[in-house]
Design a protein around this motif. Structure first.
Motif, PDB file in Angstrom:
ATOM      1  N   GLU A 100       0.812  -1.219   0.000  1.00  0.00           N
ATOM      2  CA  GLU A 100       0.000   0.000   0.000  1.00  0.00           C
ATOM      3  C   GLU A 100       0.846   1.270   0.000  1.00  0.00           C
ATOM      4  O   GLU A 100       0.309   2.367  -0.154  1.00  0.00           O
ATOM      5  N   ALA A 101       2.163   1.117   0.142  1.00  0.00           N
ATOM      6  CA  ALA A 101       3.062   2.269   0.065  1.00  0.00           C
ATOM      7  C   ALA A 101       3.538   2.507  -1.356  1.00  0.00           C
ATOM      8  O   ALA A 101       4.298   3.441  -1.605  1.00  0.00           O
ATOM      9  N   GLY A 102       3.109   1.645  -2.302  1.00  0.00           N
ATOM     10  CA  GLY A 102       3.591   1.731  -3.676  1.00  0.00           C
ATOM     11  C   GLY A 102       2.844   2.744  -4.511  1.00  0.00           C
ATOM     12  O   GLY A 102       2.163   3.639  -4.005  1.00  0.00           O
ATOM     13  N   GLY A 103       3.003   2.567  -5.843  1.00  0.00           N
ATOM     14  CA  GLY A 103       2.340   3.497  -6.740  1.00  0.00           C
ATOM     15  C   GLY A 103       3.078   3.731  -8.029  1.00  0.00           C
ATOM     16  O   GLY A 103       2.787   4.679  -8.748  1.00  0.00           O
ATOM     17  N   MET A 104       4.043   2.843  -8.368  1.00  0.00           N
ATOM     18  CA  MET A 104       4.742   2.948  -9.645  1.00  0.00           C
ATOM     19  C   MET A 104       4.983   1.536 -10.166  1.00  0.00           C
ATOM     20  O   MET A 104       5.587   0.703  -9.478  1.00  0.00           O
ATOM     21  N   ALA A 105       4.529   1.259 -11.365  1.00  0.00           N
ATOM     22  CA  ALA A 105       4.657  -0.073 -11.942  1.00  0.00           C
ATOM     23  C   ALA A 105       6.124  -0.438 -12.157  1.00  0.00           C
ATOM     24  O   ALA A 105       6.884   0.340 -12.731  1.00  0.00           O
ATOM     25  N   GLY A 106       6.515  -1.608 -11.658  1.00  0.00           N
ATOM     26  CA  GLY A 106       7.876  -2.090 -11.865  1.00  0.00           C
ATOM     27  C   GLY A 106       8.831  -1.779 -10.746  1.00  0.00           C
ATOM     28  O   GLY A 106       9.994  -2.169 -10.797  1.00  0.00           O
TER      29      GLY A 106
END
Length: 367
Positions: free
Chosen positions: A66-72
């Protein structure tokens, strides 16, 4: 004949480094889109750039899904991710190198298509980083506690994966930076308003990871003068970053290092030189705080072999290279020997394939 300062040993927390050329954290987007497990060639990529007594810092690595937000982008929160990173750290250590994992949380810069919730520090200050407006949810007290826990666990996971330490990504408008800066933080509770309140979350993160793995294996990165991600605004950066750097060294005087981006860069781009000159931005006041406390200092951003050699002689710090280290896996040797550099290819910085990743050549003397 005395070696240049750039190639003299230096102590950085638990690290006994043999030279001061550092691989800067570089987003490469070569992780599995579903699992955030690093791409198979990532072990070779980092091992190529490892040197005896040299320091590598990984690309930004997610502390939680849930801290993400960029593919790859890769993660450090699952057993599969830890196992893959262990292959990389083993390969780096086999060459005598040292490697820190940079811990990353997106906050309001997350792509809403990739995460259920785009977390923001202040719901009144969203940032439309993507083409469509980003719906955001302000972090409440319980959410803040959970994210501090994510950082702590990610630090423990990094040590399990064999990393020598971790670097908190506190730069470029991501979550920690959003709490720090008034342009993104207008909260009216204990986490906003005064600079002391805006330091509260970053300090909680710093202290949590230091308690978990030891401060000598912890570092912090900052971008005091950058405007990437809608940061800086019309505020004087030093009004925030001098107190922040003083708070860092007061809270954790045995820290491994503090890593700051030079005024001439913002994110992956170069700043307008005339604007930098007009503002008179300089890392010097911040460097003096860190080095005056006996903590190692790394500068990054737009360095060349010549400028790095001169900076190390003048200021005694380490110098992190991004684009040139990406294109020159043997960069320390090229600098030390005066060998020419491979040019980098911007078109393959963030592509998904192997091209422009682990395929840049090492130096070969002409016949």
């Amino acid at each position: 004949m005395t070696k240049p300062a750039l190639f003299q040993p230096i102590k950085a927390g638990s690290l006994a480094l043999k030279h001061r050329v550092v691989l800067a954290p570089l987003t490469r987007l070569r992780a599995d889109l579903d699992t955030a497990v690093p791409f198979d060639p990532s072990t070779e990529y980092y091992a190529q750039r490892a040197t005896d007594g040299g320091l590598l810092i990984t690309e930004g690595t997610l502390i939680a899904a849930e801290a993400g937000g960029m593919a790859g982008a890769p993660g450090i929160y699952s057993p599969q991710q830890i196992a893959k990173w262990k292959q990389t750290t083993d390969a780096v250590h086999k060459k005598g190198g040292r490697i820190f994992c940079q811990l990353w949380a997106f906050g309001r810069l997350a792509d809403p298509k990739l995460v259920p919730t785009v977390w923001t520090v202040d719901a009144n200050k969203p940032f439309a980083y993507f083409e469509t407006p980003t719906p955001v949810t302000e972090l409440a007290a319980a959410d803040i506690d959970r994210f501090v826990g994510y950082y702590r666990q990610a630090a423990l996971n990094a040590i399990e994966a064999g990393f020598d330490g971790i670097e908190i990504h506190g730069a470029n408008g991501y979550l920690v930076d959003q709490f720090l800066q008034p342009v993104s933080n207008g909260r009216t509770d204990e986490y906003g308003g005064s600079v002391e309140n805006r330091l509260r979350f970053p300090l909680r993160v710093l202290n949590a990871v230091s308690e978990a793995i030891g401060p000598e294996r912890v570092a912090v990165r900052a971008s005091p003068f950058g405007d990437f991600g809608g940061m800086r605004g019309d505020f004087n950066p030093l009004d925030t970053f001098i107190p922040w750097f003083k708070a860092i060294v007061a809270a954790q005087p045995k820290l491994a290092y503090v890593h700051a981006m030079a005024p001439r860069v913002s994110g992956a781009d170069d700043q307008d030189k005339s604007l930098v000159d007009k503002r008179g931005d300089s890392l010097d006041p911040l460097r003096e705080i860190v080095q005056g406390a006996g903590i190692a200092f790394i500068s990054a951003g737009g360095s060349t072999p010549a400028s790095a050699l001169a900076e190390a002689e003048k200021d005694g710090n380490l110098v992190a290279f991004g684009r040139h280290f990406l294109a020159n896996p043997d960069l320390p040797a090229r600098i030390e020997n005066g060998w020419p550099l491979n040019p980098y290819n911007r078109k393959t910085f963030y592509t998904r394939g192997a091209e422009g990743y682990a395929d840049y050549p090492f130096y070969k003397a002409p016949n």
